[in-house]
Write a protein that holds these residues in place. Structure first.
Motif, PDB file in Angstrom:
ATOM      1  N   LEU A 160      -0.533  -1.098 -13.485  1.00 37.49           N
ATOM      2  CA  LEU A 160      -0.448  -2.445 -12.933  1.00 37.49           C
ATOM      3  C   LEU A 160       0.830  -3.126 -13.380  1.00 37.49           C
ATOM      4  O   LEU A 160       1.267  -2.962 -14.511  1.00 37.49           O
ATOM      5  N   PRO A 173      -1.473  -6.893  -5.525  1.00 41.37           N
ATOM      6  CA  PRO A 173      -1.301  -5.483  -5.126  1.00 41.37           C
ATOM      7  C   PRO A 173      -0.399  -5.282  -3.918  1.00 41.37           C
ATOM      8  O   PRO A 173       0.343  -4.306  -3.857  1.00 41.37           O
ATOM      9  N   ILE A 216       2.011  -2.074  -4.755  1.00 38.66           N
ATOM     10  CA  ILE A 216       1.210  -0.861  -4.910  1.00 38.66           C
ATOM     11  C   ILE A 216       1.652   0.255  -3.967  1.00 38.66           C
ATOM     12  O   ILE A 216       1.955   1.376  -4.391  1.00 38.66           O
ATOM     13  N   TYR A 254       3.569   3.605  -5.215  1.00 37.55           N
ATOM     14  CA  TYR A 254       2.688   4.751  -5.452  1.00 37.55           C
ATOM     15  C   TYR A 254       2.325   5.565  -4.216  1.00 37.55           C
ATOM     16  O   TYR A 254       1.620   6.565  -4.337  1.00 37.55           O
ATOM     17  N   PHE A 277      -8.177   4.167  -9.166  1.00 40.16           N
ATOM     18  CA  PHE A 277      -8.167   2.700  -9.122  1.00 40.16           C
ATOM     19  C   PHE A 277      -9.578   2.187  -8.795  1.00 40.16           C
ATOM     20  O   PHE A 277     -10.094   1.265  -9.428  1.00 40.16           O
ATOM     21  N   TYR A 313     -10.450  -1.387 -10.065  1.00 38.01           N
ATOM     22  CA  TYR A 313      -9.272  -2.011  -9.474  1.00 38.01           C
ATOM     23  C   TYR A 313      -9.339  -1.806  -7.954  1.00 38.01           C
ATOM     24  O   TYR A 313      -8.546  -1.070  -7.364  1.00 38.01           O
ATOM     25  N   GLU A 346      -6.261  -2.832  -5.623  1.00 34.92           N
ATOM     26  CA  GLU A 346      -5.171  -1.851  -5.742  1.00 34.92           C
ATOM     27  C   GLU A 346      -5.527  -0.569  -5.003  1.00 34.92           C
ATOM     28  O   GLU A 346      -4.687   0.052  -4.337  1.00 34.92           O
ATOM     29  N   GLU A 383      -5.311  -1.047  -1.151  1.00 37.20           N
ATOM     30  CA  GLU A 383      -3.910  -1.166  -0.745  1.00 37.20           C
ATOM     31  C   GLU A 383      -3.255   0.211  -0.656  1.00 37.20           C
ATOM     32  O   GLU A 383      -2.557   0.527   0.316  1.00 37.20           O
ATOM     33  N   LEU A 384      -3.476   1.039  -1.662  1.00 36.07           N
ATOM     34  CA  LEU A 384      -2.843   2.362  -1.697  1.00 36.07           C
ATOM     35  C   LEU A 384      -3.482   3.314  -0.687  1.00 36.07           C
ATOM     36  O   LEU A 384      -2.776   4.031   0.039  1.00 36.07           O
TER      37      LEU A 384
END
Length: 575
Positions: A465, A475, A479, A483, A499, A504, A507, A510-511
């Motif tokens: 983070l 994020p 993020i 990543y 995550f 999380y 996060e 988002e990823l």
């Protein structure tokens, strides 16, 4: 406008000793004052994470406003005997160093001195440092409404002396060592000119207060040792027309045991370039390996006629399979690059006025066959535009986009323009390289997860983070950019999964959404995404992802392997 702090500069420079009869250091025993909230030590004042000067015991703010901080600024407090020094430095192209010297008895601040040094450019002599030395006629500090210590101190002692550039002709002191900077400055008392002083910064080409020594005129009563100009830049002495060493580094660039000096030299008077020279460490003038005036242009900035866009010269030692790059904050970041050779490389790093987001690192290595320093890598380093401003991506730009070349034929002015154009046209189309610390952290987290050590996994995942000083960053600001790796969707999916497993969820979504956007048939990513949406209590999006996962598993003939929660949550029913 003030940008609030990323981090407080907390370093101590090793003090160099002068020879017998040399000038004396101004702050020979300066030590760092810990930021507020840590062990207070012997300092009665402190600097907190938001840039405010505080009473170290009570935590009370001593000024209405914070000091100037942000992506290109650092502040630190030092103690030298009974004196304190606020070190306020601007690391953008418009470089400046401002040091406020004061004392504090627990009740009031008494000003002792202000030193100001700024980088400027003259058409006659090129880049040069000038400055001001402000001393109190009345030491009582007048704290300005809505101001911090620096602004209040300058208004009290210096008045408006920075409104015009007054330069005193530099006479390099005989006591200074080679590679040192000498700056002669006008002295002001209560805003009135009252003489001049000369300071030497030993072993550096920029003002650093821990390396500042007094050569002359540094204490009252003042002696008129040199005449002051009337606002015009003083004409340099005849020696100023000879190339001077701006920066020199030692390296081993040839792939053997030999060592070289890599020197940045000034150009002729009024030149719009600096010279780059590589010579054997113990060679003669006939042993020059490289001498070029085209690699390091001084390009007039579109934002300020007094500043230049430039390449800086750096020597970086890389292990095999790893490249170290320098980001916008001057910090080193390591990335994995399978073809990277071990050993020293010469790296040119671009710097643009008013650009705090990205730069380019151009890596040159010596080729024994051609006997040339050849361009091996072009790397675009991007920092976060907000939050903690740390690195979010390092991308490899194909060399063919600027042309294969050696350092001897490198046209810095042309390449600088090409790099700016590449950033505009294809900012996200390059191969993103993985940062070594990120890879190591994920490997560690996965190993702990397989062992069932969930608490330890959560601790490791916190390292992914970004911290903006008042909690982790949003994020969506970093993020996916940091990543999501197009060439390694499995790696990104694993990180997104962990995550979610450690709570999380924002996060994770988002990823994983970024992974699915690139790989719409990556089945397991939908299950991980659905679980994280469920964790966010967004049951509608969770149901969509569960249904898509079930559909892909059915098409693949793997219905028996679909977890029971998928059907339950697809219908919006909690377990």
């Amino acid at each position: 406008m003030k940008l609030y702090t990323l981090k407080i500069s907390m370093f101590l420079m090793t003090l160099l000793s002068f020879g017998a009869g040399a000038a004396e250091f101004v702050f020979p025993h300066a030590t760092i004052c810990e930021p507020y909230g840590k062990t207070p030590g012997s300092c009665s004042v402190a600097l907190n994470a938001d840039g405010y000067i505080l009473d170290a015991s009570s935590g009370k703010r001593l000024f209405d406003d914070a000091e100037y901080t942000g992506a290109m600024f650092t502040n630190a407090l030092y103690r030298s005997g009974r004196q304190y020094i606020l070190d306020s430095e601007n690391y953008s192209s418009a470089k400046s160093r401002r040091w406020v010297v004061f004392s504090y008895d627990g009740k009031e601040i008494v000003l002792n001195h202000i030193y100001i040094f700024s980088l400027d450019i003259s058409t006659q002599i090129g880049p040069y440092w000038h400055g001001y030395d402000c001393r109190p006629a009345n030491a009582k500090l007048v704290a300005g409404a809505g101001q911090g210590l620096l602004d209040s101190a300058i208004n009290t002692l210096c008045k408006d002396v920075e409104a015009s550039v007054v330069t005193v002709a530099d006479q390099p002191p005989a006591s200074s060592a080679a590679g040192s900077l000498a700056v002669s400055v006008p002295v002001y008392s209560d805003g009135q000119r009252n003489g001049a002083a000369t300071y030497v910064f030993e072993g550096t080409d920029e003002p650093e207060f821990l390396k500042m020594a007094c050569d002359s005129g540094c204490a009252l009563p003042l002696k008129e040792t040199v005449s002051l100009s009337t606002g015009e830049v003083a004409q340099p002495s005849s020696s100023a027309h000879q190339p001077t060493v701006i920066k020199q580094q030692q390296a081993s660039l040839l792939g053997d045991a030999s060592r070289q000096n890599v020197s940045v030299l000034s150009g002729d008077a009024g030149a719009d370039f600096r010279r780059l020279q590589i010579t054997p460490e113990h060679g003669t003038g006939d042993d020059i390996l490289l001498d070029t005036s085209k690699a390091l242009p001084l390009i007039k900035s579109q934002y300020s006629s007094a500043m230049s866009d430039i390449f800086s010269v750096n020597i970086i030692n890389n292990p095999a399979g790893v490249l170290k790059v320098i980001d916008m904050q001057g910090e080193s970041v390591s990335v994995k690059q399978s073809s990277a050779e071990a050993g020293n490389a010469l790296v040119l790093v671009s710097s643009e006025e008013d650009n705090a987001v990205y730069n380019f690192n151009l890596v040159f290595r010596y080729n024994k066959s051609s006997r040339q320093f050849e361009l091996k890598n072009v790397l675009q380093v991007v920092n976060n535009e907000s939050c903690d401003h740390s690195v979010v991506s390092v991308e490899e730009v194909p060399k063919s986009l600027i042309g294969e070349m050696s350092l001897a034929f490198f046209d810095g002015r042309k390449v600088f323009e090409q790099l700016s154009d590449l950033r505009i046209k294809a900012a996200s189309d390059y191969k993103k390289l993985m940062m070594t610390d990120v890879v190591e952290q994920l490997d560690k987290a996965l190993a702990l997860y397989r062992k069932g050590q969930t608490e330890a996994v959560s601790t490791v995942m916190a390292n992914f983070l970004m911290d903006g000083g008042s909690g982790h960053c949003y994020p969506d600001s970093y993020i996916a950019q940091k990543y999501d790796f197009a060439q390694s969707p499995g790696w990104s999916n694993d990180l997104g999964f962990l995550f979610g497993e450690t709570g999380y969820y924002a996060e994770s979504t988002e990823l994983l959404n970024a992974v699915i956007a690139r790989n719409p048939t990556r089945t397991v990513a939908y299950l991980n995404l659905a679980d994280s949406y469920w964790g966010l209590n967004n049951k509608a999006l969770a149901a969509q992802a569960y249904k898509r996962y079930a559909s892909l598993m059915t098409d693949a003939g793997k219905v028996s392997k679909i977890p029971a929660r998928v059907a339950e949550r697809s219908n919006g029913v909690a377990e």
